[in-house]
Design a protein around this motif. Structure first.
Motif: not given
Length: 268
Positions: A166-182
């Motif tokens: 699910y963390v991989e799934l959540f990451a795949a939906d993120l466009q914001d690099s800052g939020q991805l890093g968080t």
């Protein structure tokens, strides 16, 4: 923000502000931390999930509890807010659906907390995760281990595969690099910085080595192998899953070949 988060907690993680109307059985979490209460839960859940023994019930319970743990992780990373999940507020529900039974959760006195102004996000994150795992998740899983006879490590072991997926799934939906890093930083903190004693273990059970194997359908793709068996084979009509660590590699290869042969025949 709180309204948006609340909607996601319901839709993504089956965590509700009131008991779901379709629940067949409901349990107060404070009762489940006692062995008698957990045995009552097992007796209700076992026939609904068609388990052959109590240990299968325990493994499934651990897997469903990962949804609640993921709700905490998602809220912290995506919203810097979190639902207050305490045993005194928590209820656990059994909901039969289409030949299986899911477990959902609800909270009395629904409350979303955010980072206090006088506190750093890092300190708040630590307090949130410590409180959830030490005071809510660990007592429930310890009680299940005692009542079922399945080791605590096997029950905690149901969480990492779902978290990684699910963390991989959540990451795949993120466009914001800052939020991805968080998201990744928070997950790394959970795995590598929370002390093992919070879980009642000698090591943090979420800190595991991920092994990837060839996907069932596509030789060019890989999937994550589970680090612990889900005990599906100990349910009526069950078997070892393709990603089960108990499955021998020659058996896994044979399943791939059979699956692809059937798929090719179907295409023709």
């Amino acid at each position: 923000m709180n309204e948006a988060l609340s909607k996601e907690l319901i839709s993504k993680f089956d965590l509700h502000p009131s008991p779901p109307a379709e629940a067949l059985h409901s349990f107060d979490a404070q009762e489940l931390v006692h062995e008698e209460g957990m045995r009552n839960f097992i007796d209700c859940y076992r026939p609904l999930m068609k388990a052959l023994d109590n240990q299968a019930v325990a493994a499934y319970f651990g897997s469903w509890c990962s949804s609640m743990a993921l709700a905490v992780q998602y809220s912290v990373s995506m919203y810097s807010a979190v639902p207050v999940i305490a045993l005194s507020r928590l209820s656990v529900h059994l909901i039969p659906s289409s030949g299986y039974c899911r477990i959902a959760f609800s909270l009395r006195d629904w409350e979303i907390q955010t980072v206090p102004k006088e506190e750093s996000r890092e300190a708040w994150r630590h307090e949130v995760l410590v409180s959830f795992y030490r005071d809510t998740a660990a007592p429930l899983l310890r009680s299940m281990s005692r009542a079922s006879g399945l080791s605590l490590g096997e029950i905690w072991g149901q969480l990492p595969a779902k978290f990684n997926y699910y963390v991989e799934l959540f990451a795949a939906d993120l466009q914001d690099s800052g939020q991805l890093g968080t998201l990744q930083e928070d997950y790394d903190y959970l795995k590598h910085s929370l002390p093992a004693e919070l879980f009642g273990m000698k090591r943090n059970p979420l800190d595991v080595v991920v092994r990837r194997i060839e996907a069932l359908a596509d030789p060019e793709q890989t999937v994550q192998m589970r680090n612990r068996c889900c005990l599906y084979y100990r349910t009526e009509g069950g078997s070892y899953c393709y990603t089960c660590p108990r499955l021998k590699e020659e058996e896994r290869a044979a399943r791939r070949a059979e699956f692809r042969q059937k798929a090719a025949s179907g295409q023709r």
